[in-house]
Design an enzyme around this catalytic site. Sequence first.
Site, PDB file in Angstrom:
ATOM      1  N   ASP A  12       0.014 -10.288  -5.442  1.00  0.00           N
ATOM      2  CA  ASP A  12      -0.001 -11.251  -4.343  1.00  0.00           C
ATOM      3  C   ASP A  12      -1.036 -12.318  -4.667  1.00  0.00           C
ATOM      4  O   ASP A  12      -2.234 -12.013  -4.792  1.00  0.00           O
ATOM      5  CB  ASP A  12      -0.352 -10.569  -3.019  1.00  0.00           C
ATOM      6  CG  ASP A  12       0.703  -9.565  -2.584  1.00  0.00           C
ATOM      7  OD1 ASP A  12       1.871  -9.740  -2.961  1.00  0.00           O
ATOM      8  OD2 ASP A  12       0.344  -8.602  -1.871  1.00  0.00           O
ATOM      9  N   PHE A 116       8.660 -16.101  -3.924  1.00  0.00           N
ATOM     10  CA  PHE A 116       8.601 -14.742  -4.461  1.00  0.00           C
ATOM     11  C   PHE A 116       9.436 -14.651  -5.727  1.00  0.00           C
ATOM     12  O   PHE A 116      10.626 -14.978  -5.723  1.00  0.00           O
ATOM     13  CB  PHE A 116       9.116 -13.725  -3.441  1.00  0.00           C
ATOM     14  CG  PHE A 116       8.984 -12.294  -3.906  1.00  0.00           C
ATOM     15  CD1 PHE A 116       7.763 -11.644  -3.857  1.00  0.00           C
ATOM     16  CD2 PHE A 116      10.085 -11.606  -4.409  1.00  0.00           C
ATOM     17  CE1 PHE A 116       7.631 -10.335  -4.302  1.00  0.00           C
ATOM     18  CE2 PHE A 116       9.957 -10.301  -4.847  1.00  0.00           C
ATOM     19  CZ  PHE A 116       8.727  -9.658  -4.795  1.00  0.00           C
ATOM     20  N   ASP A 252       2.501  -0.246   5.235  1.00  0.00           N
ATOM     21  CA  ASP A 252       2.481   0.605   4.040  1.00  0.00           C
ATOM     22  C   ASP A 252       1.389   1.660   4.155  1.00  0.00           C
ATOM     23  O   ASP A 252       1.581   2.816   3.770  1.00  0.00           O
ATOM     24  CB  ASP A 252       2.259  -0.248   2.787  1.00  0.00           C
ATOM     25  CG  ASP A 252       3.409  -1.202   2.510  1.00  0.00           C
ATOM     26  OD1 ASP A 252       4.545  -0.892   2.915  1.00  0.00           O
ATOM     27  OD2 ASP A 252       3.168  -2.260   1.890  1.00  0.00           O
TER      28      ASP A 252
END
Length: 306
Positions: A12, A116, A252
């Site tokens: 990221d 992305f 997550d």
Amino acid sequence: MNIYVTGSIAYDRIMNFSGKFEDHILPNKIHSLNVSFFIERLDEHLGGCGGNIVWTLACLGTPSTLVGAGGRDFDRYRASLEALGLPMDGVSIFPEELTAGAYIITDLANNQITGFNAGAMRLPSTYTFPSLTAEDIGIVSPTNPGDMQAHPRRFKEKGARYIFDPGQQIPVLSAEVLLEAIAGSFILISNDYELEMICNTTGKTRAEIRALTQNIITTLGEQGSTLDCAEGQIHIPAVPVSAVVDPTGAGDAYRSGLLHGLAKGLPLADCARLGSTASSFCIENAGTQAVFTKEAFDARHAANFG
């Protein structure tokens, strides 16, 4: 007993723009947009659903096997995971590709523009689960659609319990793939919006989806989560945080706490409470992989749930 975490592995890269996008985009020229933003700072974090889950599991002292794909630039990520004692045999390396990457530009008004690159993630995993048994636990989290169809089949063939977590891949999964993966799963986990998307895509009601899986967990952000199980519906409160720094990745972390509890053989409601505690550490942290000690975790969990 082994825990298999299948899912995305990504870098990221967060960039901060010191102005506002609206000051540099001409509405009457939106059809021929050509803009450039001067970036004063770039921060790189390790991310991806699979990577995030195994990271927090390691902080909790529960080993797991990451199953995903990396590219020719995976070495830095590998070193970080190996430092936690995690095995890397489940990660397929594709030298012709880059590891998946999210490129996010944030302006002063917290507007974001994201690109992305799926990179290695778009390729199917080559891992064959050579040691998979009915005693193991798996989670199928967002990655390429082919693996999200293949991995539930592998778990079902061996009689292993698995959590199905379609997340942001719901729009690219067909109704048939979703229903096949949900059917026979130990847990279907999603947030409330994603559960509604599953219903819309499959044409099934929530009750019909509930009949396909043993349990449903629905996360509700600051409202906590709900567990729909044989005992009925159980509300799991969110754990208060000292500061909301970055909620990205909290889901997550919740899944990590959930798996940690399952590995210890705890009742499912207690597992979900562990998930709530794990997510609180992520919210207080910049990036999706918080660092905390098991002692700090146990103290916070005891303070909130006894």
